[in-house]
Design a protein around this motif. Structure first.
Motif, PDB file in Angstrom:
ATOM      1  N   ILE A 232       0.839  -1.204   0.000  1.00 37.76           N
ATOM      2  CA  ILE A 232       0.000   0.000   0.000  1.00 37.76           C
ATOM      3  C   ILE A 232       0.871   1.250   0.000  1.00 37.76           C
ATOM      4  CG2 ILE A 232      -1.634   1.325   1.395  1.00 37.76           C
ATOM      5  CD1 ILE A 232      -2.734  -1.498   2.258  1.00 37.76           C
ATOM      6  N   VAL A 236       0.696   4.233  -2.808  1.00 38.02           N
ATOM      7  CA  VAL A 236       0.471   5.651  -2.499  1.00 38.02           C
ATOM      8  C   VAL A 236       1.586   6.492  -3.113  1.00 38.02           C
ATOM      9  CG1 VAL A 236       0.363   7.328  -0.619  1.00 38.02           C
ATOM     10  CG2 VAL A 236      -0.799   5.146  -0.384  1.00 38.02           C
ATOM     11  N   LEU A 237       2.824   6.046  -2.931  1.00 37.09           N
ATOM     12  CA  LEU A 237       3.965   6.816  -3.467  1.00 37.09           C
ATOM     13  C   LEU A 237       3.911   6.863  -4.994  1.00 37.09           C
ATOM     14  CD1 LEU A 237       6.530   8.320  -2.682  1.00 37.09           C
ATOM     15  CD2 LEU A 237       7.776   6.158  -2.842  1.00 37.09           C
ATOM     16  N   GLY A 259      -4.784   4.930  -1.437  1.00 38.93           N
ATOM     17  CA  GLY A 259      -4.219   4.254  -0.270  1.00 38.93           C
ATOM     18  C   GLY A 259      -5.296   3.791   0.699  1.00 38.93           C
ATOM     19  N   TRP A 263      -6.192   0.005   1.717  1.00 35.52           N
ATOM     20  CA  TRP A 263      -6.043  -0.372   3.126  1.00 35.52           C
ATOM     21  C   TRP A 263      -7.291  -1.052   3.647  1.00 35.52           C
ATOM     22  CZ3 TRP A 263      -2.638  -1.616   6.412  1.00 35.52           C
ATOM     23  CH2 TRP A 263      -2.846  -1.549   7.792  1.00 35.52           C
TER      24      TRP A 263
ATOM     25  N   GLY B 158      -4.500   3.015  10.189  1.00 34.01           N
ATOM     26  CA  GLY B 158      -4.026   2.937   8.809  1.00 34.01           C
ATOM     27  C   GLY B 158      -4.399   4.171   8.011  1.00 34.01           C
ATOM     28  N   VAL B 159      -5.660   4.612   8.161  1.00 33.51           N
ATOM     29  CA  VAL B 159      -6.110   5.803   7.431  1.00 33.51           C
ATOM     30  C   VAL B 159      -5.313   7.021   7.876  1.00 33.51           C
ATOM     31  CG1 VAL B 159      -8.044   7.376   7.132  1.00 33.51           C
ATOM     32  CG2 VAL B 159      -8.401   4.922   6.953  1.00 33.51           C
ATOM     33  N   ILE B 162      -1.805   6.923   6.327  1.00 32.68           N
ATOM     34  CA  ILE B 162      -1.837   7.247   4.900  1.00 32.68           C
ATOM     35  C   ILE B 162      -2.087   8.739   4.709  1.00 32.68           C
ATOM     36  CG2 ILE B 162      -3.083   6.839   2.725  1.00 32.68           C
ATOM     37  CD1 ILE B 162      -3.666   3.997   3.841  1.00 32.68           C
ATOM     38  N   SER B 166       0.526  11.214   2.836  1.00 38.79           N
ATOM     39  CA  SER B 166       0.120  12.013   1.664  1.00 38.79           C
ATOM     40  C   SER B 166       0.332  13.497   1.925  1.00 38.79           C
ATOM     41  CB  SER B 166      -1.357  11.744   1.334  1.00 38.79           C
ATOM     42  OG  SER B 166      -1.579  10.372   1.150  1.00 38.79           O
ATOM     43  N   MET B 169       4.001  14.374   1.677  1.00 41.52           N
ATOM     44  CA  MET B 169       4.465  14.446   0.284  1.00 41.52           C
ATOM     45  C   MET B 169       4.029  15.761  -0.353  1.00 41.52           C
ATOM     46  SD  MET B 169       4.188  10.568  -1.260  1.00 41.52           S
ATOM     47  CE  MET B 169       2.656  10.103  -0.538  1.00 41.52           C
TER      48      MET B 169
END
Lengths: 274, 217
Positions: A232, A236-237, A259, A263, B158-159, B162, B166, B169
């Motif tokens: 995952i 995402v990357l 992602g 997930w 997990g959410v 992520i 994100s 980034m």
């Protein structure tokens, strides 16, 4: 579904459900050998006939060690209290068709008892595999099932689980009575399972281990999330890097959505008893 | 003497008894079983008393020794029962005595056979299946393996991870234009991720009321 009633030590005459041979067995014996096919047969209360069994090959201690290792509890003797350990002989139905019998091809085996509350999910026609349980492969041929010696038969201390489920929702008593016709039909067999009840960090647990292979089964198996998590992260990357030249920093939003979806799917698959 | 108890609770009532440990969004379904118990006069640590021992083998040791509630028992044939599954007695006297011994009782006599109603509740939540037993007369006996926290990876964590990745980034991308803008963007991103986590965490809590079978809780 009631078998013949015998006196306290009076041997009863049963029928091997594998080869139809007549076999004498004492009421206090859980297992006996068949003189026809050589398999070890189970003397199950309430079952007409004697069904073959896969013999246990893993000791209680080895199964317990395997369970502790799987649950990450090894090396923490103070935090784990074993309450009870029992060897269960769990019934299964196997579809037999003499014309299609194969040593290498996978056959159909379904559960004949529902032990979900005890940590062993059922095998059904839709869910044919259960991670850690090798009942299908080890019951394909007699050699794989193994045989107990007469001394081991006498010493066998196991709880024989009642047959409460028929294949595809059928009545189990009727299925057993129907038996095999011209080598085709459902055949009953028993598979050994270690059942452990223990306290771990104050939480009561009830888990099972395959007593023929030593693999933890069903809810005993730890959820492994390392590879899905890495996958995952890579998704995402990759989504961000793909969108960055086009929409710049806003590419983070589709990367986030991809992602999250991945997930949720991974969590659903990881938590399912395979 | 063969006696039986009549079920009082419905499957919904039985599922409500588990509401404190049912996962959020759990789907439940109930099936009524009449389980055989042998009422045994046994000598224990405090003298002679009665013990109820399961007279079948279901693979779950927690059902072997239960204290059945004091209810009106009627002759088996006179009890009106809805659709149910009847389990016959398969345990012989030796097994009954052995099970009594596991709870430090020495059985003196096996008095009667009682068929007692239990709901077997099937639970499906987040792709995981489990089962529980609840007695169908008072709901005082519950046998289950559920816990307040679900095993395995958490959706919320997990959410959140992520979201933060994100946001980091995006902040790095924006930050290429200036250090101050990068720091500001990073703080905003972390704040966004934290807020998202709080929103999601607010909806994930054990102990939600149980909806009727077949519908999400």
């Amino acid at each position: 579904m009631s078998g013949p009633v015998a006196g306290p030590m009076e041997a009863r005459l049963g029928r091997c459900l594998k080869c139809d041979e007549k076999v004498k067995v004492k009421p206090d014996r859980r297992a006996t050998g068949c003189s026809g096919c050589g398999l070890t047969l189970v003397n199950a209360p309430g079952v007409e006939g004697l069904a073959p069994m896969v013999i246990p090959r893993v000791t209680r201690e080895a199964a317990w060690e395997a369970l502790l290792a799987e649950r990450g509890l090894a090396g923490r003797p103070g935090g784990v209290t074993l309450r009870s350990a029992r060897l269960l002989l769990v019934p299964f139905w196997r579809w037999c068709d003499a014309s299609m019998q194969s040593v290498s091809r996978r056959g159909l085996v379904v559960s004949a008892a529902d032990l979900l509350s005890a940590g062993l999910p059922s095998i059904t026609r839709r869910r044919r595999r259960l991670a850690g349980l090798e009942v299908e492969s080890l019951s394909r041929v007699g050699d794989a099932m193994g045989r107990l010696t007469p001394d081991e038969e006498a010493a066998l201390d196991a709880e024989i689980v009642d047959v409460t489920e028929g294949p595809d929702g059928a009545d189990p008593a009727e299925t057993l009575a129907a038996g095999l016709r011209d080598g085709v039909g459902w055949s009953l067999l028993y598979y050994p399972i270690w059942s452990f009840r223990y306290l771990a960090d104050g939480v009561q647990c009830l888990h099972t281990v395959d007593a023929a292979t030593g693999h933890p089964v069903g809810t005993a198996r730890r959820v492994r999330g390392g590879v899905p998590a890495m996958t995952i992260a890579a998704m995402v990357l990759s989504a961000f890097l793909a969108g960055r030249p086009v929409i710049g920093a806003t590419a983070a939003l589709p990367a986030f959505l991809i992602g999250v979806i991945a997930w949720f799917v991974a969590v659903r698959m990881l938590k399912r008893p395979r | 003497m063969h006696l039986a108890a009549s079920p009082v609770l419905t499957a919904d009532d039985a599922a409500v008894r588990l509401h404190e440990v049912l996962p959020r969004g759990a789907r439940v379904a109930g099936a009524l079983w009449m389980l055989p118990f042998c009422r045994v006069s046994a000598r224990g640590p405090v003298g002679v008393t009665r013990v109820d021992i399961l007279a079948a083998s279901l693979g779950d040791p927690r059902l072997h020794n239960v204290r059945l509630p004091d209810v009106d028992l009627m002759p088996f044939g006179e009890v009106a029962l809805p659709e149910h599954r009847l389990l016959p007695r398969t345990a012989d006297d030796a097994l009954i005595r052995a099970r009594a011994r596991t709870v430090k009782f020495e059985a003196e006599s096996i008095d009667r056979l009682i068929h007692y109603p239990f709901w077997r509740i099937s639970i499906a939540a987040a792709g995981r299946r489990s089962a529980a037993w609840v007695d169908a007369v008072e709901g005082s006996i519950t046998v289950h393996d559920l816990s307040a926290t679900a095993a395995g990876p958490s959706k919320t964590n997990g959410v959140a991870l992520i979201a933060m990745a994100s946001a980091a980034m995006a902040a790095a991308e924006i930050g290429l234009g200036g250090a101050t803008a990068a720091v500001t963007a990073a703080i905003a991103a972390v704040g966004l991720a934290g807020g998202l986590t709080l929103v999601l965490a607010g909806g994930v809590r054990a102990g939600r009321p149980v909806a009727p079978p077949g519908r999400r809780a």
